[in-house]
Design an enzyme around this catalytic site. Structure first.
Site, PDB file in Angstrom:
ATOM      1  CG  ASP A 160       0.765   5.086  -6.144  1.00  0.00           C
ATOM      2  OD1 ASP A 160       0.197   5.912  -5.401  1.00  0.00           O
ATOM      3  OD2 ASP A 160       0.504   3.862  -6.131  1.00  0.00           O
TER       4      ASP A 160
ATOM      5  N   GLY B 127       0.774  -1.234   0.000  1.00  0.00           N
ATOM      6  CA  GLY B 127       0.000   0.000   0.000  1.00  0.00           C
ATOM      7  C   GLY B 127       0.803   1.280   0.000  1.00  0.00           C
ATOM      8  CG  LEU B 128       3.792   1.782   2.109  1.00  0.00           C
ATOM      9  CD1 LEU B 128       5.063   1.474   2.914  1.00  0.00           C
ATOM     10  CD2 LEU B 128       3.014   2.924   2.766  1.00  0.00           C
ATOM     11  N   GLY B 129       2.799   2.297  -2.685  1.00  0.00           N
ATOM     12  CA  GLY B 129       3.131   2.727  -4.044  1.00  0.00           C
ATOM     13  C   GLY B 129       4.394   2.130  -4.603  1.00  0.00           C
ATOM     14  CB  SER B 130       6.400  -0.868  -3.711  1.00  0.00           C
ATOM     15  OG  SER B 130       5.423  -1.878  -3.881  1.00  0.00           O
ATOM     16  CB  SER B 131       3.695  -1.427  -8.433  1.00  0.00           C
ATOM     17  OG  SER B 131       3.454  -2.636  -7.756  1.00  0.00           O
TER      18      SER B 131
ATOM     19  CD  GLU C  86       3.142   1.957 -12.963  1.00  0.00           C
ATOM     20  OE1 GLU C  86       3.860   1.347 -12.173  1.00  0.00           O
ATOM     21  OE2 GLU C  86       2.364   2.870 -12.625  1.00  0.00           O
TER      22      GLU C  86
END
Length: 335
Positions: free
Chosen positions: A150, A102-106, A138
């Protein structure tokens, strides 16, 4: 020479859900949040002619291939192909915190990898151009179900408001000083639910509701909370007033977010949230799409030590606010 990109993860405070094209193409969207000093690191080392492969990619698995088209990691394969990167290279990926949390890693990964490959080619682009390119990769090239905040948090860093419409995206920095940002982070703690989740799976129901317009009222209200939060931040007498001023808005936002989909929270997550409130937090919310990952809790500094003890230090993550965004680090190969 080893070249490394360092890209921050992010915390979205308000407006999440309004940054999806399915919504902001018909109604204004906005989010407010910040990048944090927890990062994804991607290193590139050109390979010598003696190795028996052209590309090595090390992440949760290791790939060694001769052709770009045989790379299984979708972002790596797509970026290298789009940039026609033919130089044999070893890519190594590491992160401060787990993915799918939930921290925008992708999107941070996409931003960081694109920046790294551009740097290998001697190309320098603005944060806005970098974010736009990552969004294109993306959404258009990979067909991922992602929003647009993000990539912007990762590229720009800092504490910002982003506005979205069918024609343009806009950034409005909050203009807070380094001491102010440090004071705000003293009021906040991340609490790990212990569960990873894939955002695209959690988002199916929410996106269906968004497309048909059944949650437009909730999303419009969430966008209004962005306006309210900006006023709290800009009108605060001191940085120490900002986080407690946001607490009631955060509780309201969390209640709204849970109406977007039945998959955002569940009894286990709700129990952890209530445990955080009982341990001294003023308010909180689940980060990202929902279904797991990290809770963000607002905790008065004088209750912080007791909160960490009650929730378990191994479950809690303290953080600062990143102001650089995606950046490049260099180191001699000899160390």
């Amino acid at each position: 020479m080893i070249l490394t990109s360092r890209t921050p993860l992010r915390i979205s405070l308000f407006g999440g859900g309004t940054d999806y094209p399915e919504y902001f193409r018909r109604a204004p969207g906005a989010v407010i949040g910040f990048a944090i000093d927890k990062y994804i690191y991607i290193s590139a080392l050109p390979l010598g002619a003696f190795v028996d492969y052209r590309f090595r990619i090390s992440y949760s698995r290791v790939e060694t291939v001769d052709e770009i088209g045989r790379i299984e990691h979708p972002v790596v394969r797509t970026v290298l192909s789009e940039e026609n990167h033919t130089v044999p290279t070893d890519f190594s990926i590491q992160a401060d915190l787990p993915a799918s949390a939930g921290l925008g890693s992708s999107s941070a990964f996409t931003v960081g990898f694109q920046k790294l490959v551009w740097a290998l080619k001697g190309i320098d682009r603005s944060p806005a151009e970098l974010a736009a390119r990552a969004i294109h990769i993306e959404q258009s090239l990979l067909g991922e179900r992602v929003g647009v905040q993000d990539q912007m948090h990762a590229a720009h860093g800092g504490f910002n408001r982003f506005d979205f419409s069918a024609t343009a995206n806009r950034i409005s920095p909050m203009g807070l000083s380094a001491p102010d940002l440090e004071e705000i982070s003293r009021w906040m703690v991340l609490v790990y639910t212990g569960r990873k989740r894939h955002a695209s799976e959690v988002l199916d129901e929410q996106m269906s509701n968004t497309v048909c317009g059944s949650v437009d009222g909730e999303l419009a209200h969430m966008k209004k909370l962005v306006d309210d939060a900006e006023q709290v931040i800009r009108n605060a007498a001191s940085a120490g007033d900002i986080a407690p001023g946001l607490a009631s808005l955060l509780s309201e936002s969390w209640d709204l977010k849970r109406r977007l989909s039945t998959r955002i929270s569940d009894a286990e997550i709700d129990r952890l949230y209530e445990a955080g409130i009982e341990a001294g937090a003023l308010a909180g919310k689940l980060c990202g799409a929902g279904g797991g990952g990290f809770l963000l809790m607002i905790v008065p500094p004088d209750r912080r030590a007791d909160f960490l003890t009650a929730m378990g230090p191994r479950r809690c993550v303290e953080f600062g606010i990143d102001t650089r965004g995606a950046a490049l680090l260099q180191a001699d190969a000899a160390g």
